[in-house]
Design a protein around this motif. Sequence first.
Motif, PDB file in Angstrom:
ATOM      1  N   ILE A 282      13.028  11.903  19.157  1.00 44.88           N
ATOM      2  CA  ILE A 282      14.231  12.326  19.891  1.00 44.88           C
ATOM      3  C   ILE A 282      15.513  11.795  19.250  1.00 44.88           C
ATOM      4  N   GLY A 283      15.385  10.859  18.334  1.00 50.75           N
ATOM      5  CA  GLY A 283      16.575  10.315  17.675  1.00 50.75           C
ATOM      6  C   GLY A 283      17.441   9.476  18.579  1.00 50.75           C
ATOM      7  N   HIS A 284      16.819   8.820  19.539  1.00 51.33           N
ATOM      8  CA  HIS A 284      17.555   7.985  20.489  1.00 51.33           C
ATOM      9  C   HIS A 284      16.858   6.641  20.581  1.00 51.33           C
ATOM     10  N   ARG A 285      17.603   5.565  20.325  1.00 52.95           N
ATOM     11  CA  ARG A 285      17.021   4.224  20.328  1.00 52.95           C
ATOM     12  C   ARG A 285      16.613   3.794  21.733  1.00 52.95           C
ATOM     13  N   PHE A 286      15.560   3.003  21.784  1.00 55.58           N
ATOM     14  CA  PHE A 286      15.097   2.432  23.050  1.00 55.58           C
ATOM     15  C   PHE A 286      16.249   1.733  23.761  1.00 55.58           C
ATOM     16  N   ARG A 287      17.040   0.988  22.994  1.00 56.39           N
ATOM     17  CA  ARG A 287      18.240   0.330  23.483  1.00 56.39           C
ATOM     18  C   ARG A 287      19.238   0.287  22.328  1.00 56.39           C
ATOM     19  N   ASN A 288      20.502   0.332  22.628  1.00 59.49           N
ATOM     20  CA  ASN A 288      21.502   0.335  21.557  1.00 59.49           C
ATOM     21  C   ASN A 288      21.343  -0.839  20.608  1.00 59.49           C
ATOM     22  N   ASP A 289      21.014  -1.986  21.181  1.00 63.35           N
ATOM     23  CA  ASP A 289      20.911  -3.200  20.366  1.00 63.35           C
ATOM     24  C   ASP A 289      19.498  -3.504  19.893  1.00 63.35           C
ATOM     25  N   LEU A 290      18.535  -2.659  20.265  1.00 65.22           N
ATOM     26  CA  LEU A 290      17.142  -2.974  19.954  1.00 65.22           C
ATOM     27  C   LEU A 290      16.287  -1.707  19.991  1.00 65.22           C
ATOM     28  N   SER A 291      15.673  -1.381  18.878  1.00 59.12           N
ATOM     29  CA  SER A 291      14.805  -0.209  18.835  1.00 59.12           C
ATOM     30  C   SER A 291      13.361  -0.615  19.119  1.00 59.12           C
ATOM     31  N   MET A 292      12.544   0.348  19.527  1.00 60.02           N
ATOM     32  CA  MET A 292      11.136   0.057  19.759  1.00 60.02           C
ATOM     33  C   MET A 292      10.448  -0.298  18.448  1.00 60.02           C
ATOM     34  N   ALA A 293      10.889   0.303  17.357  1.00 56.95           N
ATOM     35  CA  ALA A 293      10.317  -0.025  16.049  1.00 56.95           C
ATOM     36  C   ALA A 293      10.565  -1.493  15.711  1.00 56.95           C
ATOM     37  N   GLU A 294      11.747  -1.985  16.056  1.00 57.62           N
ATOM     38  CA  GLU A 294      12.069  -3.396  15.802  1.00 57.62           C
ATOM     39  C   GLU A 294      11.248  -4.321  16.699  1.00 57.62           C
ATOM     40  N   ILE A 295      11.016  -3.894  17.926  1.00 53.53           N
ATOM     41  CA  ILE A 295      10.191  -4.684  18.848  1.00 53.53           C
ATOM     42  C   ILE A 295       8.771  -4.817  18.311  1.00 53.53           C
ATOM     43  N   ILE A 296       8.220  -3.708  17.834  1.00 52.29           N
ATOM     44  CA  ILE A 296       6.859  -3.723  17.292  1.00 52.29           C
ATOM     45  C   ILE A 296       6.779  -4.589  16.040  1.00 52.29           C
ATOM     46  N   ALA A 297       7.785  -4.472  15.180  1.00 53.72           N
ATOM     47  CA  ALA A 297       7.799  -5.273  13.959  1.00 53.72           C
ATOM     48  C   ALA A 297       7.815  -6.766  14.293  1.00 53.72           C
ATOM     49  N   GLU A 298       8.623  -7.137  15.287  1.00 49.77           N
ATOM     50  CA  GLU A 298       8.696  -8.530  15.724  1.00 49.77           C
ATOM     51  C   GLU A 298       7.371  -8.978  16.316  1.00 49.77           C
ATOM     52  N   ALA A 299       6.723  -8.099  17.085  1.00 51.31           N
ATOM     53  CA  ALA A 299       5.434  -8.429  17.695  1.00 51.31           C
ATOM     54  C   ALA A 299       4.356  -8.631  16.643  1.00 51.31           C
ATOM     55  N   ASP A 300       4.406  -7.839  15.582  1.00 46.96           N
ATOM     56  CA  ASP A 300       3.393  -7.921  14.526  1.00 46.96           C
ATOM     57  C   ASP A 300       3.526  -9.180  13.683  1.00 46.96           C
ATOM     58  N   ARG A 301       4.746  -9.608  13.428  1.00 51.63           N
ATOM     59  CA  ARG A 301       4.936 -10.757  12.541  1.00 51.63           C
ATOM     60  C   ARG A 301       5.015 -12.094  13.276  1.00 51.63           C
ATOM     61  N   SER A 302       5.094 -12.053  14.596  1.00 58.11           N
ATOM     62  CA  SER A 302       5.233 -13.280  15.375  1.00 58.11           C
ATOM     63  C   SER A 302       3.888 -13.730  15.936  1.00 58.11           C
ATOM     64  N   PRO A 303       3.727 -15.042  16.134  1.00 54.24           N
ATOM     65  CA  PRO A 303       2.525 -15.515  16.836  1.00 54.24           C
ATOM     66  C   PRO A 303       2.563 -15.029  18.276  1.00 54.24           C
ATOM     67  N   ARG A 304       1.441 -15.026  18.909  1.00 54.19           N
ATOM     68  CA  ARG A 304       1.332 -14.539  20.286  1.00 54.19           C
ATOM     69  C   ARG A 304       2.305 -15.295  21.186  1.00 54.19           C
ATOM     70  N   VAL A 305       3.158 -14.557  21.879  1.00 53.46           N
ATOM     71  CA  VAL A 305       4.081 -15.160  22.840  1.00 53.46           C
ATOM     72  C   VAL A 305       3.265 -15.635  24.033  1.00 53.46           C
ATOM     73  N   GLU A 306       3.358 -16.903  24.345  1.00 52.55           N
ATOM     74  CA  GLU A 306       2.535 -17.472  25.423  1.00 52.55           C
ATOM     75  C   GLU A 306       3.119 -17.190  26.792  1.00 52.55           C
ATOM     76  N   ALA A 307       4.436 -17.265  26.892  1.00 54.35           N
ATOM     77  CA  ALA A 307       5.092 -17.032  28.185  1.00 54.35           C
ATOM     78  C   ALA A 307       6.554 -16.739  27.965  1.00 54.35           C
ATOM     79  N   VAL A 308       7.131 -15.934  28.846  1.00 52.53           N
ATOM     80  CA  VAL A 308       8.542 -15.578  28.782  1.00 52.53           C
ATOM     81  C   VAL A 308       9.259 -16.272  29.923  1.00 52.53           C
ATOM     82  N   ALA A 309      10.252 -17.072  29.590  1.00 53.11           N
ATOM     83  CA  ALA A 309      10.943 -17.858  30.614  1.00 53.11           C
ATOM     84  C   ALA A 309      11.826 -17.009  31.505  1.00 53.11           C
TER      85      ALA A 309
END
Length: 313
Positions: A282-309
Amino acid sequence: MSTTQMELELPGFGPSLPDLASYDWILANISGGKDSMAMLYELVQHARAAGVLDRIVCVHADLGSAEWEGTKELAAEHAAAFGLRFEVVARKGGDLIDRIEERGMFPDADNRWCTSDFKRNPVRTLITRLVQTSRDAGHTGRVRILNVMGIRAEESPKRRKLLAFSHEGSWTCPCEECVPKRAKAEQYKARKQKVPKGVGPGWGASNTLRHVDVWYPVHAWSAMDVWAAVEVSGLRVHPAYLAGMPRLSCKFCVLASKSALVLSAQLNPEPAARLARIEKKIGHRFRNDLSMAEIIAEADRSPRVEAVACWQG
């Protein structure tokens, strides 16, 4: 339940309760999340004391594949634990993810069409059915409905400004509160001026057939208060909390913090990948400051997030 309510400068009424016995129906909006669990437990205690437990109808707005697995079933379980009627409502057509693809855009903080299209409007169809049920049973006059939700002031600045108890006024509501508001708004219209925000009666669910009020029983509660009520209630908690999520919202809510979204992507890789494909299509970012592609990339390269404060920020 006694709580350590937050010391906030909050609008609306304080410790007193609405007169539950004055309502024909009490609609409890339950999502399966911690706040709605605490709200339901608190509501049940007061309704039982008022002798109106049988007037409660629990409703879950089904968002389809956008929800965490088992959410609808858990909400049904929560209602059943107190022997309450349970209803599921949903927007006709595809679910929330289908609608994002169809509209070619994600919702955002300023345009939360997901809430109106998939929650508020479907719940109002149930309100219409409840009114008809009362009228079929011989009820005369307007049907009184209390719409109850687990919204808390601590969640956001916008929710902090909400009244803990209010009337859902509308342009067709004949009550003594809405009539003068409508008259004042009409003065602006007669002068062909824009009606200032907050001047008119609003666009709530009340009309000539029904009087609808809204109540947030846990509005001033802290997260600690909520979890204390959940523990006392004995209700089962969704596994997403045990996995480290701070809220049981959509798997990927546009209002969530980056850390919450990354954790969700780690827990839900396939749904994340689907949103990334839709984002690209659709050519529309998930959020202006953050795309879903960027979220996935961060999830792939980061260790498992244990908890979100926190949820935001």
